[in-house]
Enzyme design. Structure first.
Site, PDB file in Angstrom:
ATOM      1  N   CYS A  10       0.365  -5.546  11.259  1.00  0.00           N
ATOM      2  CA  CYS A  10      -0.948  -5.460  11.909  1.00  0.00           C
ATOM      3  C   CYS A  10      -1.201  -6.619  12.873  1.00  0.00           C
ATOM      4  O   CYS A  10      -2.344  -6.900  13.220  1.00  0.00           O
ATOM      5  CB  CYS A  10      -2.050  -5.439  10.853  1.00  0.00           C
ATOM      6  SG  CYS A  10      -1.869  -4.081   9.687  1.00  0.00           S
ATOM      7  N   CYS A  26      -6.045  -0.375   2.896  1.00  0.00           N
ATOM      8  CA  CYS A  26      -4.933  -1.302   2.654  1.00  0.00           C
ATOM      9  C   CYS A  26      -5.460  -2.729   2.492  1.00  0.00           C
ATOM     10  O   CYS A  26      -5.094  -3.436   1.547  1.00  0.00           O
ATOM     11  CB  CYS A  26      -3.933  -1.209   3.808  1.00  0.00           C
ATOM     12  SG  CYS A  26      -2.416  -2.142   3.543  1.00  0.00           S
ATOM     13  N   CYS A  27      -6.358  -3.160   3.398  1.00  0.00           N
ATOM     14  CA  CYS A  27      -6.933  -4.513   3.281  1.00  0.00           C
ATOM     15  C   CYS A  27      -7.776  -4.648   2.010  1.00  0.00           C
ATOM     16  O   CYS A  27      -7.776  -5.710   1.379  1.00  0.00           O
ATOM     17  CB  CYS A  27      -7.808  -4.836   4.490  1.00  0.00           C
ATOM     18  SG  CYS A  27      -6.907  -5.332   5.959  1.00  0.00           S
ATOM     19  N   CYS A  74     -10.591  -8.026   8.227  1.00  0.00           N
ATOM     20  CA  CYS A  74      -9.961  -7.381   7.063  1.00  0.00           C
ATOM     21  C   CYS A  74     -10.970  -6.991   6.000  1.00  0.00           C
ATOM     22  O   CYS A  74     -10.676  -6.211   5.105  1.00  0.00           O
ATOM     23  CB  CYS A  74      -8.905  -8.301   6.466  1.00  0.00           C
ATOM     24  SG  CYS A  74      -9.586  -9.835   5.810  1.00  0.00           S
ATOM     25  N   CYS A 126      -0.915 -10.083   8.613  1.00  0.00           N
ATOM     26  CA  CYS A 126       0.234  -9.326   8.111  1.00  0.00           C
ATOM     27  C   CYS A 126       1.084  -8.818   9.287  1.00  0.00           C
ATOM     28  O   CYS A 126       0.542  -8.426  10.330  1.00  0.00           O
ATOM     29  CB  CYS A 126      -0.240  -8.128   7.308  1.00  0.00           C
ATOM     30  SG  CYS A 126      -1.105  -8.561   5.794  1.00  0.00           S
TER      31      CYS A 126
HETATM   32 FE1  SF4 Z   1      -2.583  -3.981   4.991  1.00  0.00          FE
HETATM   33 FE2  SF4 Z   1      -2.536  -4.694   7.571  1.00  0.00          FE
HETATM   34 FE3  SF4 Z   1      -4.634  -5.328   5.998  1.00  0.00          FE
HETATM   35 FE4  SF4 Z   1      -2.283  -6.552   5.702  1.00  0.00          FE
HETATM   36  S1  SF4 Z   1      -3.644  -6.666   7.488  1.00  0.00           S
HETATM   37  S2  SF4 Z   1      -3.568  -5.786   4.065  1.00  0.00           S
HETATM   38  S3  SF4 Z   1      -0.834  -4.831   6.090  1.00  0.00           S
HETATM   39  S4  SF4 Z   1      -3.968  -3.254   6.651  1.00  0.00           S
END
Ligand code: SF4
Length: 234
Positions: free
Chosen positions: A207, A121-122, A230, A204
């Site tokens: 998280c 996701c990151c 991240c 985010c």
């Molecule tokens: Fe995704 Fe969490 Fe990374 Fe944001 S902090 S990009 S929601 S995994």
């Protein structure tokens, strides 16, 4: 040599020399060096936790580009802080977005990828857009501080970002939390309202949680997932 004609080798040499020469310098002097050396090929990245580095950089280079990654998962307070920074400070806020919206990512990878594979996701929502967004710059500054977590304890004030082939500047690497608070109070710098609501580090929404007494500032990020960064700063 003009800033635009520098090779990666030139930039690396500059980074190594400045990392050595500026270790004891003030944040203002480090940013003045960055402004004089790179001009408009220099930018600041900001998570909009606060606008301290953006404020410092705007004094060295009025109208400096401030790059913000809008992952689609931010708290409304973070978006509000970005908008306030753009409205009142002498900076040029640039918002970068991932290739896919959250809905498109959900359709491709399933919902809540952040809970199942936060590294992916990151990578999709932060690392890749930053990679593209930094293409037009030779140097970028961040708000990394050595006292934030053990993984940041060796952050150089100026270093070579091997992955992106750019000079990476951490002008407040040697600052403490008290230094940040003193600068905010002295200059009336904008901060994210969540910092007044138990959050020590703001990322985010899915998280990020509030920190508990005695925890380090970044312990509220990806809590329980064994993840501390991240990927932007790795
Ligand atoms: Fe995704 Fe969490 Fe990374 Fe944001 S902090 S990009 S929601 S995994």
């Amino acid at each position: 040599m003009s800033a635009a004609s520098r090779t990666a080798q030139d930039l690396e040499r500059l980074a190594v020399g400045a990392g050595r020469d500026l270790e004891e310098s003030s944040a203002q002097d480090i940013l003045r060096w960055a402004a004089d050396t790179f001009g408009r090929r220099f930018c600041v990245t900001s998570s909009m936790e606060d606008a301290v580095v953006a404020h410092l950089a705007s004094r060295a280079l009025p109208g400096v580009d401030v790059v913000f990654l809008d992952t689609g998962y931010h708290f409304p307070e973070t978006i509000g802080t970005r908008d306030a920074v753009a409205a009142v400070m002498d900076v040029n806020v640039i918002t970068l977005a991932p290739r896919r919206t959250v809905a498109e990512q959900d359709a491709e990878h399933g919902p809540k990828l952040h809970d199942r594979d936060p590294d992916l996701c990151c990578a999709l929502r932060k690392v890749a857009p930053l990679e593209e967004g930094l293409r037009g710059y030779d140097a970028w500054a961040t708000g990394l501080r050595r006292d934030e977590s053990p993984t940041r304890a060796n952050t150089p004030v100026v270093g070579w970002d091997t992955k992106r082939q750019k000079v990476k500047i951490a002008p407040i690497a040697r600052w403490s939390q008290q230094d940040v608070e003193a600068y905010v109070a002295e200059h009336g710098v904008l901060t994210n309202p969540l910092l007044m609501d138990g959050y020590a580090s703001v990322g985010c929404a899915p998280c990020t949680r509030r920190v508990l007494e005695g925890e380090d500032a970044r312990s509220g990020r990806w809590a329980g997932l064994g993840k501390t960064e991240c990927g932007i700063h790795l």
